[in-house]
Design an enzyme around this catalytic site. Structure first.
Site, PDB file in Angstrom:
ATOM      1  CB  SER A  76      42.562 -56.970  13.248  1.00 58.67           C
ATOM      2  OG  SER A  76      43.052 -55.930  14.061  1.00 58.67           O
ATOM      3  CG  HIS A 125      39.988 -54.216  10.933  1.00 56.80           C
ATOM      4  ND1 HIS A 125      38.795 -53.634  10.573  1.00 56.80           N
ATOM      5  CD2 HIS A 125      40.103 -54.025  12.265  1.00 56.80           C
ATOM      6  CE1 HIS A 125      38.213 -53.118  11.640  1.00 56.80           C
ATOM      7  NE2 HIS A 125      38.996 -53.337  12.687  1.00 56.80           N
ATOM      8  CG  ASP A 147      41.603 -52.419  15.125  1.00 59.20           C
ATOM      9  OD1 ASP A 147      40.423 -52.075  14.923  1.00 59.20           O
ATOM     10  OD2 ASP A 147      41.995 -53.607  15.058  1.00 59.20           O
ATOM     11  CG  MET A 165      42.581 -48.624  19.689  1.00 63.20           C
ATOM     12  SD  MET A 165      42.980 -50.008  20.746  1.00 63.20           S
ATOM     13  CE  MET A 165      42.357 -51.366  19.742  1.00 63.20           C
ATOM     14  CG  HIS A 223      37.552 -49.986  14.009  1.00 63.76           C
ATOM     15  ND1 HIS A 223      37.545 -51.101  14.817  1.00 63.76           N
ATOM     16  CD2 HIS A 223      36.613 -49.146  14.526  1.00 63.76           C
ATOM     17  CE1 HIS A 223      36.650 -50.942  15.787  1.00 63.76           C
ATOM     18  NE2 HIS A 223      36.088 -49.760  15.633  1.00 63.76           N
ATOM     19  CG  MET A 271      37.972 -48.231  18.243  1.00 67.74           C
ATOM     20  SD  MET A 271      38.805 -49.782  18.574  1.00 67.74           S
ATOM     21  CE  MET A 271      39.839 -49.877  17.114  1.00 67.74           C
ATOM     22  CG  MET A 274      32.519 -52.354  17.829  1.00 68.11           C
ATOM     23  SD  MET A 274      33.974 -52.819  16.862  1.00 68.11           S
ATOM     24  CE  MET A 274      34.996 -53.637  18.090  1.00 68.11           C
ATOM     25  N   GLY A 329      38.953 -51.930  22.090  1.00 70.80           N
ATOM     26  CA  GLY A 329      40.130 -51.531  22.858  1.00 70.80           C
ATOM     27  C   GLY A 329      41.242 -52.571  22.840  1.00 70.80           C
ATOM     28  CG  PHE A 330      42.261 -54.351  25.223  1.00 69.73           C
ATOM     29  CD1 PHE A 330      43.567 -53.963  25.502  1.00 69.73           C
ATOM     30  CD2 PHE A 330      41.212 -53.696  25.866  1.00 69.73           C
ATOM     31  CE1 PHE A 330      43.828 -52.938  26.414  1.00 69.73           C
ATOM     32  CE2 PHE A 330      41.459 -52.678  26.771  1.00 69.73           C
ATOM     33  CZ  PHE A 330      42.764 -52.300  27.050  1.00 69.73           C
ATOM     34  N   GLY A 355      41.865 -60.214  21.081  1.00 71.75           N
ATOM     35  CA  GLY A 355      41.883 -61.426  21.889  1.00 71.75           C
ATOM     36  C   GLY A 355      40.775 -61.566  22.916  1.00 71.75           C
ATOM     37  CG  ASP A 387      36.599 -55.386  14.917  1.00 66.27           C
ATOM     38  OD1 ASP A 387      37.363 -56.332  15.197  1.00 66.27           O
ATOM     39  OD2 ASP A 387      36.941 -54.184  14.944  1.00 66.27           O
ATOM     40  N   GLY A 437      36.553 -61.230  18.455  1.00 68.89           N
ATOM     41  CA  GLY A 437      36.301 -62.623  18.839  1.00 68.89           C
ATOM     42  C   GLY A 437      35.886 -63.524  17.696  1.00 68.89           C
ATOM     43  N   GLY A 440      41.674 -60.846  14.197  1.00 66.93           N
ATOM     44  CA  GLY A 440      43.023 -60.452  14.604  1.00 66.93           C
ATOM     45  C   GLY A 440      43.784 -61.613  15.182  1.00 66.93           C
ATOM     46  CB  SER A 441      43.992 -62.956  18.640  1.00 72.38           C
ATOM     47  OG  SER A 441      42.602 -63.047  18.825  1.00 72.38           O
TER      48      SER A 441
HETATM   49  C1  DX5 Z   1      39.181 -54.373  19.038  1.00 74.06           C
HETATM   50  C2  DX5 Z   1      39.578 -54.120  17.617  1.00 74.06           C
HETATM   51  C3  DX5 Z   1      39.630 -55.350  16.803  1.00 74.06           C
HETATM   52  C4  DX5 Z   1      40.656 -56.362  17.239  1.00 74.06           C
HETATM   53  C5  DX5 Z   1      40.016 -57.702  17.035  1.00 74.06           C
HETATM   54  O1  DX5 Z   1      38.991 -53.171  19.682  1.00 74.06           O
HETATM   55  O2  DX5 Z   1      38.660 -53.232  16.992  1.00 74.06           O
HETATM   56  O3  DX5 Z   1      39.752 -55.077  15.413  1.00 74.06           O
HETATM   57  O4  DX5 Z   1      41.856 -56.309  16.526  1.00 74.06           O
HETATM   58  O5  DX5 Z   1      40.817 -58.663  17.580  1.00 74.06           O
HETATM   59  P1  DX5 Z   1      40.345 -60.173  17.762  1.00 74.06           P
HETATM   60  O6  DX5 Z   1      39.992 -60.695  16.413  1.00 74.06           O
HETATM   61  O7  DX5 Z   1      41.539 -60.819  18.366  1.00 74.06           O
HETATM   62  O8  DX5 Z   1      39.149 -60.146  18.689  1.00 74.06           O
HETATM   63 ZN    ZN Z   2      38.668 -53.073  14.767  1.00 78.57          ZN
END
Ligand code: DX5
Ligand code: ZN
Length: 217
Positions: A8, A33, A35, A37, A66, A68, A137, A142-143, A145, A175, A177, A197-198
């Site tokens: 991501s 990926h 995102d 928003m 993706h 949102m 999900m 939304g975030f 990490g 997607d 954690g 992502g993180s």
């Molecule tokens: C969250 C996003 C994810 C996000 C995942 O709303 O849709 O794609 O980047 O980030 P991690 O992998 O850090 O949970």
């Molecule tokens: Zn995503």
């Protein structure tokens, strides 16, 4: 074959987007990926078309976008123009989901539907045969990490069953954690695609981290 890996870019360094995209190009990743928003469907705003186009300019892997965003229908053509290859909308954000999916396919993109943690898998029963992707999900969107919601494992199994029952060819993507521990459990539960992502971008060696995710069985 290991899972497909979709890092991501929400967690990349936006001041060095070309560098980070080229790093993913050189890795074992399969997709990017991306995102989007809108500050309405989710309590955060990420980026829009110019940033997607900038990623597309350097990416040599498909863009897994993706959305949102509330009511995505009016922007489907714009996302195609910006470079989306796979376009995923949220079940909770689309009143006329069947029409939205057909519109995505009519633009020549693969179509996905994402489910928030509280949305039951069974609600996809009458649409899953039309889908290329189901995105489970494992955090509230939304975030980056956030920590993994374990019930996603059960939902992956339920989605796989639904796909088999209905003769759908959809892939199951997860997607939120994702790390080596949760990723391993997800692959065992039947996940086809892992978003991370993180875990990737905060690691000391993202290329090795992607290879380690790719090696999960
Ligand atoms: C969250 C996003 C994810 C996000 C995942 O709303 O849709 O794609 O980047 O980030 P991690 O992998 O850090 O949970
Ligand atoms: Zn995503």
């Amino acid at each position: 074959m290991g899972p497909l890996i979709s890092p991501s870019v929400l967690s990349c360094d936006f001041a060095n987007i070309q560098r980070d995209v080229e790093m993913i190009n050189r890795s074992a990743a399969d997709w990017f990926h991306v995102d989007v928003m809108d500050g309405v469907f989710v309590p955060n705003i990420s980026f829009g078309f110019p940033v997607i186009s900038a990623i597309k300019k350097h990416a040599n892997l498909p863009l897994d976008v993706h959305l949102m965003i509330q009511n995505p229908d009016q922007y489907i053509g714009e996302f195609k123009k910006a470079g989306a290859d796979i376009l995923t909308v949220h079940y909770e954000a689309c009143t006329h989901l069947h029409r939205t999916i057909q519109a995505i396919k009519a633009e020549g993109m693969k179509a996905g539907v994402a489910l928030n943690p509280h949305t039951p898998v069974d609600l996809l029963q009458d649409i899953v045969a039309d889908l290329d992707l189901v995105l489970i999900m494992s955090v509230n969107p939304g975030f980056g990490g956030q920590s993994f919601i374990k019930n996603a494992l059960l939902k992956v199994e339920q989605t796989k069953n639904l796909i088999h029952r209905t003769g759908s060819h959809a892939l199951v993507e997860v997607d939120g954690g994702v790390n080596l521990q949760t990723g391993s459990e997800l692959v065992k539960a039947g996940a086809d695609v892992l978003v991370a992502g993180s875990f990737v971008f905060n690691s000391s060696d993202p290329i090795e981290t992607i290879s380690n995710l790719k090696a999960l069985r």
